[in-house]
Design a protein around this motif. Structure first.
Motif, PDB file in Angstrom:
ATOM      1  N   MET A  36     -46.949  -8.940 -11.352  1.00 28.35           N
ATOM      2  CA  MET A  36     -46.475  -9.997 -11.115  1.00 28.35           C
ATOM      3  C   MET A  36     -44.898 -10.148 -11.774  1.00 28.35           C
ATOM      4  SD  MET A  36     -49.399 -12.780 -11.460  1.00 28.35           S
ATOM      5  CE  MET A  36     -48.885 -14.070 -10.324  1.00 28.35           C
ATOM      6  N   LEU A  37     -44.355  -9.154 -11.403  1.00 28.48           N
ATOM      7  CA  LEU A  37     -42.955  -8.781 -12.172  1.00 28.48           C
ATOM      8  C   LEU A  37     -42.178 -10.166 -12.142  1.00 28.48           C
ATOM      9  CD1 LEU A  37     -42.039  -5.484 -11.077  1.00 28.48           C
ATOM     10  CD2 LEU A  37     -43.071  -6.131 -13.383  1.00 28.48           C
ATOM     11  N   TRP A  38     -42.005 -10.803 -11.091  1.00 25.32           N
ATOM     12  CA  TRP A  38     -41.014 -11.771 -11.163  1.00 25.32           C
ATOM     13  C   TRP A  38     -41.808 -12.993 -12.219  1.00 25.32           C
ATOM     14  CZ3 TRP A  38     -36.778 -12.903  -8.794  1.00 25.32           C
ATOM     15  CH2 TRP A  38     -35.802 -14.233  -8.957  1.00 25.32           C
ATOM     16  N   GLN A  39     -42.742 -13.324 -11.901  1.00 20.22           N
ATOM     17  CA  GLN A  39     -43.628 -14.520 -12.479  1.00 20.22           C
ATOM     18  C   GLN A  39     -43.805 -14.522 -14.133  1.00 20.22           C
ATOM     19  OE1 GLN A  39     -44.946 -13.010  -9.815  1.00 20.22           O
ATOM     20  NE2 GLN A  39     -45.398 -14.501  -8.345  1.00 20.22           N
ATOM     21  N   VAL A  40     -43.631 -13.131 -14.685  1.00 19.16           N
ATOM     22  CA  VAL A  40     -43.977 -12.920 -16.033  1.00 19.16           C
ATOM     23  C   VAL A  40     -42.538 -12.938 -16.727  1.00 19.16           C
ATOM     24  CG1 VAL A  40     -46.059 -11.734 -15.704  1.00 19.16           C
ATOM     25  CG2 VAL A  40     -44.145 -10.272 -16.188  1.00 19.16           C
ATOM     26  N   ALA A  41     -41.544 -13.080 -16.288  1.00 15.34           N
ATOM     27  CA  ALA A  41     -40.274 -13.193 -16.881  1.00 15.34           C
ATOM     28  C   ALA A  41     -40.235 -13.609 -18.215  1.00 15.34           C
ATOM     29  CB  ALA A  41     -39.188 -13.830 -15.937  1.00 15.34           C
ATOM     30  N   TYR A  42     -40.928 -14.779 -18.470  1.00 17.72           N
ATOM     31  CA  TYR A  42     -40.679 -15.618 -19.781  1.00 17.72           C
ATOM     32  C   TYR A  42     -42.239 -15.424 -20.309  1.00 17.72           C
ATOM     33  CZ  TYR A  42     -36.059 -16.470 -18.454  1.00 17.72           C
ATOM     34  OH  TYR A  42     -34.809 -16.704 -18.119  1.00 17.72           O
ATOM     35  N   ALA A  43     -43.137 -14.825 -19.908  1.00 18.80           N
ATOM     36  CA  ALA A  43     -44.469 -14.844 -20.609  1.00 18.80           C
ATOM     37  C   ALA A  43     -44.526 -14.409 -21.954  1.00 18.80           C
ATOM     38  CB  ALA A  43     -45.479 -14.177 -19.723  1.00 18.80           C
ATOM     39  N   GLU A  44     -45.350 -14.861 -22.656  1.00 21.44           N
ATOM     40  CA  GLU A  44     -45.939 -14.263 -23.757  1.00 21.44           C
ATOM     41  C   GLU A  44     -46.993 -13.178 -23.397  1.00 21.44           C
ATOM     42  OE1 GLU A  44     -45.090 -15.065 -27.223  1.00 21.44           O
ATOM     43  OE2 GLU A  44     -43.453 -16.475 -26.362  1.00 21.44           O
ATOM     44  N   TRP A  45     -46.962 -12.270 -24.139  1.00 18.57           N
ATOM     45  CA  TRP A  45     -48.119 -10.989 -24.154  1.00 18.57           C
ATOM     46  C   TRP A  45     -48.989 -10.889 -25.341  1.00 18.57           C
ATOM     47  CZ3 TRP A  45     -48.280  -7.695 -19.854  1.00 18.57           C
ATOM     48  CH2 TRP A  45     -47.376  -8.181 -18.722  1.00 18.57           C
ATOM     49  N   ILE A  46     -50.077 -10.830 -25.080  1.00 22.07           N
ATOM     50  CA  ILE A  46     -51.107 -10.638 -26.045  1.00 22.07           C
ATOM     51  C   ILE A  46     -52.014  -9.433 -25.748  1.00 22.07           C
ATOM     52  CG2 ILE A  46     -53.248 -11.441 -27.494  1.00 22.07           C
ATOM     53  CD1 ILE A  46     -51.726 -14.389 -27.145  1.00 22.07           C
ATOM     54  N   PHE A  47     -52.201  -8.412 -26.716  1.00 20.25           N
ATOM     55  CA  PHE A  47     -52.986  -7.293 -26.416  1.00 20.25           C
ATOM     56  C   PHE A  47     -54.117  -6.974 -27.437  1.00 20.25           C
ATOM     57  CE2 PHE A  47     -48.318  -6.473 -25.577  1.00 20.25           C
ATOM     58  CZ  PHE A  47     -48.378  -6.346 -24.337  1.00 20.25           C
ATOM     59  N   PRO A  48     -55.294  -7.783 -27.073  1.00 17.35           N
ATOM     60  CA  PRO A  48     -56.584  -7.562 -27.549  1.00 17.35           C
ATOM     61  C   PRO A  48     -56.956  -6.260 -27.515  1.00 17.35           C
ATOM     62  CG  PRO A  48     -56.788  -8.846 -25.831  1.00 17.35           C
ATOM     63  CD  PRO A  48     -55.493  -8.891 -25.801  1.00 17.35           C
ATOM     64  N   GLY A  49     -57.486  -5.694 -28.908  1.00 22.73           N
ATOM     65  CA  GLY A  49     -58.111  -4.400 -28.694  1.00 22.73           C
ATOM     66  C   GLY A  49     -59.295  -4.408 -27.854  1.00 22.73           C
ATOM     67  N   ALA A  50     -60.090  -5.172 -27.541  1.00 19.75           N
ATOM     68  CA  ALA A  50     -61.415  -5.246 -26.736  1.00 19.75           C
ATOM     69  C   ALA A  50     -61.091  -4.575 -25.613  1.00 19.75           C
ATOM     70  CB  ALA A  50     -61.953  -6.606 -26.741  1.00 19.75           C
ATOM     71  N   LEU A  51     -62.037  -3.891 -25.179  1.00 15.39           N
ATOM     72  CA  LEU A  51     -62.035  -3.353 -23.730  1.00 15.39           C
ATOM     73  C   LEU A  51     -62.607  -4.177 -22.816  1.00 15.39           C
ATOM     74  CD1 LEU A  51     -63.545   0.229 -24.320  1.00 15.39           C
ATOM     75  CD2 LEU A  51     -61.448  -0.126 -24.329  1.00 15.39           C
ATOM     76  N   TRP A  52     -62.198  -4.537 -21.530  1.00 17.49           N
ATOM     77  CA  TRP A  52     -62.473  -5.685 -20.694  1.00 17.49           C
ATOM     78  C   TRP A  52     -64.002  -6.014 -20.521  1.00 17.49           C
ATOM     79  CZ3 TRP A  52     -60.356  -9.990 -18.998  1.00 17.49           C
ATOM     80  CH2 TRP A  52     -60.881 -10.726 -18.304  1.00 17.49           C
ATOM     81  N   PRO A  53     -64.724  -4.942 -20.351  1.00 12.85           N
ATOM     82  CA  PRO A  53     -66.408  -5.403 -20.300  1.00 12.85           C
ATOM     83  C   PRO A  53     -66.714  -6.160 -21.513  1.00 12.85           C
ATOM     84  CG  PRO A  53     -65.898  -3.187 -19.333  1.00 12.85           C
ATOM     85  CD  PRO A  53     -64.706  -3.643 -20.066  1.00 12.85           C
ATOM     86  N   ASP A  54     -66.085  -5.833 -22.771  1.00 13.67           N
ATOM     87  CA  ASP A  54     -66.423  -6.517 -24.080  1.00 13.67           C
ATOM     88  C   ASP A  54     -65.780  -8.068 -24.204  1.00 13.67           C
ATOM     89  OD1 ASP A  54     -68.196  -4.225 -24.522  1.00 13.67           O
ATOM     90  OD2 ASP A  54     -66.721  -3.184 -25.620  1.00 13.67           O
ATOM     91  N   PHE A  55     -64.839  -8.181 -23.167  1.00 15.81           N
ATOM     92  CA  PHE A  55     -63.862  -9.227 -23.637  1.00 15.81           C
ATOM     93  C   PHE A  55     -64.860 -10.729 -23.024  1.00 15.81           C
ATOM     94  CE2 PHE A  55     -60.579 -12.383 -22.380  1.00 15.81           C
ATOM     95  CZ  PHE A  55     -59.621 -12.282 -23.610  1.00 15.81           C
ATOM     96  N   ARG A  56     -64.916 -11.556 -24.203  1.00 11.77           N
ATOM     97  CA  ARG A  56     -65.746 -12.618 -23.757  1.00 11.77           C
ATOM     98  C   ARG A  56     -64.955 -13.893 -24.077  1.00 11.77           C
ATOM     99  NH1 ARG A  56     -68.128 -10.046 -21.357  1.00 11.77           N
ATOM    100  NH2 ARG A  56     -70.139  -9.426 -21.462  1.00 11.77           N
ATOM    101  N   ALA A  57     -65.678 -15.042 -23.910  1.00  6.46           N
ATOM    102  CA  ALA A  57     -65.122 -16.300 -24.055  1.00  6.46           C
ATOM    103  C   ALA A  57     -64.325 -16.534 -25.386  1.00  6.46           C
ATOM    104  CB  ALA A  57     -65.999 -17.443 -23.824  1.00  6.46           C
ATOM    105  N   ALA A  58     -65.030 -16.219 -26.485  1.00  8.50           N
ATOM    106  CA  ALA A  58     -64.379 -16.468 -27.830  1.00  8.50           C
ATOM    107  C   ALA A  58     -63.245 -15.529 -27.969  1.00  8.50           C
ATOM    108  CB  ALA A  58     -65.498 -15.990 -28.775  1.00  8.50           C
TER     109      ALA A  58
END
Lengths: 486, 245
Positions: free
Chosen positions: B193-215
């Motif tokens: 989504m190159l256009w839409q992320v122009a002003y986005a904040e980015w966060i890079f949690p270490g968890a692998l996606w299958p471990d990513f949870r609501a918390a």
């Protein structure tokens, strides 16, 4: 509903203010139509005509749709629209005549038979209103009866074949039940064959398993309900079994639908919604119902998502421009009446369907029927090996490849000319929609081109497509929708 | 839409990364990782829904992924289909409008395309949250398509603005992305989504996606709220919106 003004002119009893118009607009009225059809079928003339000419066993949904559309035209506010539809129905009925198996002549223009059709519709409407707990009071019943008589007068020129008042109607009706009817084959075909074999409605096409399950339960129940509400003397005479519990079931069903009609959003129980389901691709719903069509689209989407589906199902029949086997083409396209042979009523029903869709006037309709008749003679000459006036499956399969004769090409040209209403030599998207009721989609190029209003179809393309389809060389989504489905 | 309860991001996008590594760590086939990802997807949708996020975009399968071994692609398509069918009611019941980005590829099996169209149709009127699944999506391709659409529309060059250009992107009503979450610690944009992320904040949690949870998702929202978004200026008037005009 505003109080209807009293008119002396019989035609003015009809129209959107009529009591009948509100019934036509109620989806439950469909049950009354089915029930009335059973009673009609017991009339010897009508029974014979139904067996020989009607496509309703093979294409019941199309027939229901056409009936609803026709009724709606009869109830139109504009008297010209009503007259036009009455004239169209008269032309249609004038083409239906013949002799039954006992050698007696029948005609769909017979005044007594047509009066009986109107009588059964009236009686069924009254009976079902009573069963669903909304009995008509005396004045309403007189008024409704007057409207039905006006309907008959619109077709016949007068309503003399029906008694003038409701009190005189019931003796006529009972008399017909006692003496005027027969245990015709058509009754049994409707009750047992139609309900048991009714093909999936357009919404559920592609989910044959779901439909088969629903039909296995619903078909017999529907037959039972219709039988249970028929008059006792009629059932006795026609030898229809009296099933224990059927009466309670039918009263419960009618009451239930009556309650549902009150609880559900009004629009859901409108006939327009039903027509939307019969014709999900349709373009003809009035703007008011547009939103509603979205709802039926949503419902259809939900049904498709929730019904189990073989994960790797192959492409469905008719999906691609694959050639259809001669046998299947015969069964699905040519044999419209489903009697196993190809004869003139099959082709006449195709002409009837197209004439109805395009709302042709008398001259164009005549040309179309003529073209079909020429094609029929060509088919007979080419395929009818034993000369019995019918083409059997075997005769068809033996010579199928030679189907694309000059009369078929001529037919394609006539069809093109009638569909090209503005006569500009192209079929525009709107003209195409009128014929196929789907967005413009040229099958030849594979990809439907829905949005492009400029998409056009030239005479040469049209003729080529049509001939390829009718000679069974290629299946086509558009023609399938016209002649195969429903 | 003003700041809301102090900057709950209006539009959150997740790049679901790490399925393969998750499986490799457990000596399982890569497909097992994809299968395990479904639970994380549902958890994330629930968490976003509960937190009042109005737009959620999930990056499921990129244009480049077609290059993966045939068996894996086929598996992904089957999985997508199963998930769509199984979760349709869940999504509809929560008032979530579902849409798909980049479904035009002829390599997408017709049955899956049909189901996606059905899900879109079913949930079309829902307004509580809009879930966009970027399936077979490429950010550059979207921009190229938008440019083509502009040229075909015959728009004169001097009339092309950022705003009018954005109108030619797929789903033009989608607001700019406020927050992108990319799991598994990878810090790349990957044509998303190159256009839409122009002003986005980015966060890079270490968890692998299958471990990513609501918390984990809620934690990302907290991190976002603590950040001071500037939109390149000194102080933004609002923490969300279409970006500068």
């Amino acid at each position: 509903m505003s109080p209807a003004p009293v008119h002396d002119d019989p035609a003015d009893v009809l129209g959107p203010h009529a009591l009948l118009a509100s019934y036509c607009d109620d989806a439950r009225w469909g049950l009354a139509v089915v029930r009335a059809t059973v009673l009609e079928a017991a009339h010897p003339q009508i029974g014979a005509a139904l067996i020989d000419n009607s496509t309703f066993v093979t294409h019941p949904w199309r027939r229901l749709r056409n009936t609803l559309l026709s009724t709606r035209r009869i109830m139109d506010a504009d008297p010209d629209v009503r007259d036009r539809e009455a004239a169209r129905l008269n032309r249609l009925h004038a083409r239906i005549s013949g002799t039954d198996e006992a050698g007696r002549p029948y005609s769909a223009l017979d005044a007594g038979a047509r009066a009986w059709v109107v009588a059964t519709l009236f009686e069924s409407t009254v009976t079902l209103a009573r069963l669903s707990g909304e009995s008509l009071d005396g004045p309403s019943m007189e008024r409704l009866y007057g409207e039905f008589r006006a309907f008959l007068a619109l077709l016949e020129g007068n309503a003399d074949a029906l008694p003038p008042t409701v009190p005189e109607f019931w003796p006529y009706y009972d008399g017909m039940l006692a003496r005027g009817l027969e245990n015709t084959e058509a009754i049994r075909v409707i009750l047992y064959k139609l309900f048991a074999h009714v093909p999936a409605p357009p919404v559920l096409r592609g989910r044959p398993a779901v439909w088969a399950v629903g039909r296995a339960v619903g078909g017999p129940a529907a037959a039972m309900v219709v039988v249970a509400t028929l008059p006792e003397s009629f059932r006795r005479q026609a030898g229809l079994a009296d099933l224990p519990g059927a009466g309670a079931l039918s009263r419960g069903l009618h009451l239930g639908t009556g309650v549902a009609t009150r609880l559900l959003p009004k629009a859901w129980t409108r006939t327009g919604t039903v027509m939307g389901l019969l014709d999900p691709e349709g373009e003809e719903l009035p703007a008011v119902l547009e939103a509603l069509r979205g709802r039926t689209g949503q419902a259809a989407a939900l049904i498709r998502l929730l019904t189990p589906d073989r994960a790797d199902a192959g492409p469905r029949a008719g999906d691609g421009p694959a050639a259809r086997s001669a046998d299947r083409f015969f069964a699905e396209v040519l044999d419209q009446t489903g009697n196993g042979t190809l004869d003139w009523p099959d082709l006449a029903s195709m002409a009837r369907e197209i004439a109805g869709r395009l709302d042709l006037d008398a001259a164009d309709e005549e040309r179309l029927y003529d073209a079909y008749a020429r094609w029929w003679r060509e088919l007979l000459a080419d395929l009818d090996a034993d000369g019995d006036g019918r083409i059997t499956r075997g005769e068809y399969a033996a010579a199928a490849s030679s189907l694309a004769g000059p009369a078929l090409i001529r037919l394609a040209e006539v069809l093109f000319a009638t569909a090209d209403t503005d006569g500009d030599g192209d079929i525009s998207a709107a003209e195409h929609r009128a014929l196929f009721r789907t967005a413009f989609g040229r099958d030849l190029d594979g990809r439907p081109d829905g949005e492009d209003a400029r998409a056009r179809c030239s005479r040469a393309d049209f003729v080529r497509d049509f001939v390829a389809f009718m000679s069974g060389q290629r299946s086509s989504t558009a023609y399938d929708a016209l002649l195969v489905q429903a | 839409m003003a700041e809301g309860p102090r900057g709950t991001p209006r539009h959150v996008a997740c790049v679901m990364d790490g399925n393969g590594r998750w499986a490799a760590q457990r000596s399982l086939p890569r497909t097992a990782g994809h299968e395990a990802a479904e639970a994380a997807v549902i958890d994330t949708i629930e968490a976003a829904h509960g937190a009042g996020v109005e737009w959620l975009t999930l990056y499921a399968f990129s244009t480049e992924n077609w290059g993966r071994p045939g068996g894996e692609v086929e598996f992904l398509m089957r999985l997508a289909r199963r998930t769509v069918r199984r979760r349709a009611l869940f999504l509809h019941a929560r008032g979530i409008r579902c849409r798909f980005l980049g479904t035009g590829d002829p390599r997408i099996p017709p049955a899956l395309a049909r189901d996606m169209a059905d899900l879109t149709e079913l949930t079309r009127r829902n307004r509580r949250m809009t879930l966009t699944i970027a399936l077979d999506h490429g950010g550059r391709r979207d921009i190229v398509e938008a440019a083509r659409s502009l040229i075909r529309g015959g728009v004169p060059a001097d009339q092309v603005t950022e705003h009018s250009f954005a109108g030619h992107l797929p789903h033009p009503d989608t607001p700019d992305v406020d927050l992108v979450i990319r799991t598994s610690g990878e810090q790349r944009i990957s044509n998303f989504m190159l256009w839409q992320v122009a002003y986005a904040e980015w966060i890079f949690p270490g968890a692998l996606w299958p471990d990513f949870r609501a918390a984990d998702f809620r934690e990302c929202l907290d991190t976002y709220r603590r950040r001071d978004r500037r939109f390149g200026g000194v102080r933004a008037p609002a923490a969300s919106g279409k970006g500068p005009r």
